[in-house]
Every structure is written in C-alpha cells, then in structure tokens.
Motif scaffolding. Structure first.
Motif, PDB file in Angstrom:
ATOM      1  N   GLU A 234     -20.001  54.860   5.177  1.00  0.00           N
ATOM      2  CA  GLU A 234     -20.623  55.804   4.877  1.00  0.00           C
ATOM      3  C   GLU A 234     -20.707  56.564   6.031  1.00  0.00           C
ATOM      4  O   GLU A 234     -21.053  55.969   7.152  1.00  0.00           O
ATOM      5  CB  GLU A 234     -22.166  55.731   4.239  1.00  0.00           C
ATOM      6  CG  GLU A 234     -22.252  55.269   2.813  1.00  0.00           C
ATOM      7  CD  GLU A 234     -23.927  55.453   2.505  1.00  0.00           C
ATOM      8  OE1 GLU A 234     -24.053  55.251   1.280  1.00  0.00           O
ATOM      9  OE2 GLU A 234     -24.516  55.596   3.481  1.00  0.00           O
ATOM     10  N   VAL A 235     -20.408  57.864   6.056  1.00  0.00           N
ATOM     11  CA  VAL A 235     -20.140  58.708   7.112  1.00  0.00           C
ATOM     12  C   VAL A 235     -20.947  60.199   6.860  1.00  0.00           C
ATOM     13  O   VAL A 235     -20.689  60.687   5.981  1.00  0.00           O
ATOM     14  CB  VAL A 235     -18.629  59.052   7.541  1.00  0.00           C
ATOM     15  CG1 VAL A 235     -18.546  60.101   8.586  1.00  0.00           C
ATOM     16  CG2 VAL A 235     -18.011  57.699   7.896  1.00  0.00           C
ATOM     17  N   LYS A 236     -21.824  60.489   7.756  1.00  0.00           N
ATOM     18  CA  LYS A 236     -22.446  61.861   7.861  1.00  0.00           C
ATOM     19  C   LYS A 236     -21.773  62.805   8.668  1.00  0.00           C
ATOM     20  O   LYS A 236     -21.852  62.608   9.709  1.00  0.00           O
ATOM     21  CB  LYS A 236     -23.818  61.585   8.264  1.00  0.00           C
ATOM     22  CG  LYS A 236     -24.674  62.785   8.161  1.00  0.00           C
ATOM     23  CD  LYS A 236     -26.205  62.622   8.703  1.00  0.00           C
ATOM     24  CE  LYS A 236     -27.163  63.904   8.492  1.00  0.00           C
ATOM     25  NZ  LYS A 236     -28.435  63.433   8.656  1.00  0.00           N
TER      26      LYS A 236
ATOM     27  N   SER B 292     -23.602  66.505   4.742  1.00  0.00           N
ATOM     28  CA  SER B 292     -23.120  65.720   3.551  1.00  0.00           C
ATOM     29  C   SER B 292     -22.626  64.263   4.161  1.00  0.00           C
ATOM     30  O   SER B 292     -22.279  64.154   5.267  1.00  0.00           O
ATOM     31  CB  SER B 292     -22.057  66.441   3.042  1.00  0.00           C
ATOM     32  OG  SER B 292     -21.033  66.551   3.872  1.00  0.00           O
ATOM     33  N   VAL B 293     -22.701  63.310   3.109  1.00  0.00           N
ATOM     34  CA  VAL B 293     -22.437  61.904   3.488  1.00  0.00           C
ATOM     35  C   VAL B 293     -21.229  61.676   2.522  1.00  0.00           C
ATOM     36  O   VAL B 293     -21.018  61.824   1.199  1.00  0.00           O
ATOM     37  CB  VAL B 293     -23.399  61.107   3.092  1.00  0.00           C
ATOM     38  CG1 VAL B 293     -23.216  59.559   3.342  1.00  0.00           C
ATOM     39  CG2 VAL B 293     -24.671  61.421   3.945  1.00  0.00           C
TER      40      VAL B 293
ATOM     41  N   GLN C 208     -17.677  58.530   1.948  1.00  0.00           N
ATOM     42  CA  GLN C 208     -17.474  57.146   2.052  1.00  0.00           C
ATOM     43  C   GLN C 208     -15.783  57.210   2.621  1.00  0.00           C
ATOM     44  O   GLN C 208     -14.948  57.537   1.761  1.00  0.00           O
ATOM     45  CB  GLN C 208     -17.559  56.111   0.884  1.00  0.00           C
ATOM     46  CG  GLN C 208     -18.907  56.258   0.646  1.00  0.00           C
ATOM     47  CD  GLN C 208     -19.309  54.907  -0.687  1.00  0.00           C
ATOM     48  OE1 GLN C 208     -18.492  54.670  -1.318  1.00  0.00           O
ATOM     49  NE2 GLN C 208     -20.496  54.582  -0.687  1.00  0.00           N
TER      50      GLN C 208
ATOM     51  N   ASN D  23     -20.283  59.442  14.407  1.00  0.00           N
ATOM     52  CA  ASN D  23     -20.738  59.030  13.455  1.00  0.00           C
ATOM     53  C   ASN D  23     -19.834  57.937  12.733  1.00  0.00           C
ATOM     54  O   ASN D  23     -20.318  57.431  11.295  1.00  0.00           O
ATOM     55  CB  ASN D  23     -20.685  60.205  12.352  1.00  0.00           C
ATOM     56  CG  ASN D  23     -19.188  60.815  12.227  1.00  0.00           C
ATOM     57  OD1 ASN D  23     -18.417  60.271  12.951  1.00  0.00           O
ATOM     58  ND2 ASN D  23     -19.007  61.997  11.466  1.00  0.00           N
TER      59      ASN D  23
ATOM     60  N   SER E 134     -23.916  51.099   4.810  1.00  0.00           N
ATOM     61  CA  SER E 134     -24.470  52.487   4.738  1.00  0.00           C
ATOM     62  C   SER E 134     -24.975  52.794   6.142  1.00  0.00           C
ATOM     63  O   SER E 134     -24.767  52.187   7.147  1.00  0.00           O
ATOM     64  CB  SER E 134     -25.858  52.171   3.975  1.00  0.00           C
ATOM     65  OG  SER E 134     -26.579  51.315   4.614  1.00  0.00           O
ATOM     66  N   LEU E 135     -25.476  54.226   6.027  1.00  0.00           N
ATOM     67  CA  LEU E 135     -25.989  54.902   7.350  1.00  0.00           C
ATOM     68  C   LEU E 135     -27.064  54.145   8.122  1.00  0.00           C
ATOM     69  O   LEU E 135     -27.120  53.898   9.328  1.00  0.00           O
ATOM     70  CB  LEU E 135     -26.545  56.399   6.879  1.00  0.00           C
ATOM     71  CG  LEU E 135     -25.391  57.317   6.674  1.00  0.00           C
ATOM     72  CD1 LEU E 135     -26.229  58.567   6.358  1.00  0.00           C
ATOM     73  CD2 LEU E 135     -24.294  57.247   7.384  1.00  0.00           C
TER      74      LEU E 135
END
Length: 239
Positions: free
Chosen positions: A37-39, A44-45, A47, A146, A167-168
């Motif tokens: 997961e990348v913000k 917005s997030v 994958q 990120n 995940s984040l």
C-alpha cells in the motif's frame, strides 16, 4: 605418544561442503515479492507490486547476497520500474495523471556515476511508457517518502521478509529506525532531505575521494550520468 596423521585441508573442506549440500555450487539467489500500500501526495492509497532479487552468496559465507535490482509495477497505468542494486527508490507518486519516482543517491560510487547531484537524489517521470530523468524542480513539491525501504531480513530470518500485502500500518512498524532518523534530521519534504546533509561531493573531485573498489573502477567513466536501470527490463513482478 601415538602421533595422529594430519588430514589434508582439502578433504575437510570437501566433507563440509558435501554435508551442507554446497559441493561445487553456491547458495542460489532468492526473490522477495510483495504487494504494498502506498499513500500518494493527494491522500489516496494505491497498491503496487514489488520484487527484489538477491544475488548468489557462496560457500563458506552462506549469507544472503546483495540486491541485484529493485522492481516496481503498477498495472493500472502500465508502469514498470527495474533499477540496479544501489538505486532503491523511496518515493513513488502520481500527480495530475503522471507518475514520478525519486531515488536517493548517497554512496560514493553512485554519486560518481550520477554526476554528484546537489540534492543527493535523482528524479524520473513516466512518459510514453518509459522513464525519463528530470530535474529536481520538476519533481512534485508535495511528494513525500512513501515506499518501504526495510526489505531484506538478515540470514536465518528470511521469514521476516515482506510477503503478501504490506499495509500502511505494517510499513510504520517495519521502518522504525528510518522514521527516527527522519525525525532526527527534521525532514519536512523528503525529496529535499538529502540536500540538508552533505549529499554527494562535487563531481569534479570524484577521482580524489573515490576510495572503495567499485568506485575505483569508475574513475575513467565519462562525465555523463550512467544509466541506473537493470539490463534485463523484463517484467518479473508476479513470477
């Protein structure tokens, strides 16, 4: 006293190698694959798919090899990144429909290869299905660090490699030391953070400060930056 016959060193090595399954071969390379997961800078997030291949590490050390390349894929935009070991991206962002990548350049060899960029980093934008290098002021101002940087676990702890979906929240736990360093240096914008420290030394001084073996081999390279991308550009994110 009875004198013991000396056993030739070569026989001892052969026996040990046979017992460990290493006779005549080195420990094979291995792969680390995960979904992350990348913000993005707009909040917005997404994958992305990531893959790192480790080089072989032979007897008698039998430790994990160095990172051969770093691979990142984002299928919705057809994006594929595959950079050589030593060039690990730390920012991937999408702004106004364009994808950007930020790569820190901190070691002597990489600084020399890339012309000692003043910010200690190099920047890329995805255009026409390929990456194009851009200047620092063309990189999105709001982009922040990120990407997962803590990837390869120590030998014997391979179970701690990133696997499955990261995940984040997982990233926060895995990168504690790096986050503490970020806080220590008071970084506000990660894409400018390296410039706040020494960064790369002036490129013209390369041959004089270039000390390690890899860097020494680069002393006669041309002044133009050297391509950071891996020679085999095939997409292996999901293999």
């Amino acid at each position: 006293m009875r004198k013991l016959n000396a056993v030739p060193t070569s026989l001892i090595l052969t026996a040990v190698m046979a017992a460990t399954g290493c006779a005549g071969v080195s420990v094979g390379s291995d792969h680390i694959r995960w979904t992350e997961e990348v913000k993005l800078s707009d909040g917005s997030v997404i994958q992305i798919q990531r893959h790192v291949e480790l080089a072989e590490s032979g007897f008698p050390v039998q430790r994990r090899g160095f990172n051969k390349y770093y691979e990142i894929c984002y299928p919705p935009m057809g994006i594929h990144w595959k950079s050589r070991g030593g060039y690990q991206p730390d920012i991937f962002d999408i702004v106004e429909g364009k994808a950007y990548m930020h790569v820190p350049v901190t070691s002597q060899a990489e600084c020399y290869e890339q012309g000692s960029p003043e910010t200690g980093a190099i920047y890329f934008v995805w255009e026409n299905s390929q990456w194009r290098r851009i200047e620092h002021d063309e990189f999105p101002a709001r982009s922040e660090w990120n990407l997962l940087m803590s990837i390869k676990a120590a030998h014997g702890h391979e179970k701690n490699d990133p696997r499955g979906i990261i995940s984040l929240e997982d990233k926060e736990l895995r990168q504690t030391s790096a986050l503490l360093e970020q806080k220590r240096f008071g970084w506000i914008r990660v894409n400018e953070s390296y410039a706040r420290r020494d960064g790369c030394k002036p490129y013209g001084k390369g041959p004089s400060w270039c000390a390690d073996a890899k860097c020494t081999r680069l002393r006669d390279r041309p002044a133009e930056p050297i391509d950071i991308f891996y020679t085999d550009s095939s997409n292996t994110c999901l293999r």
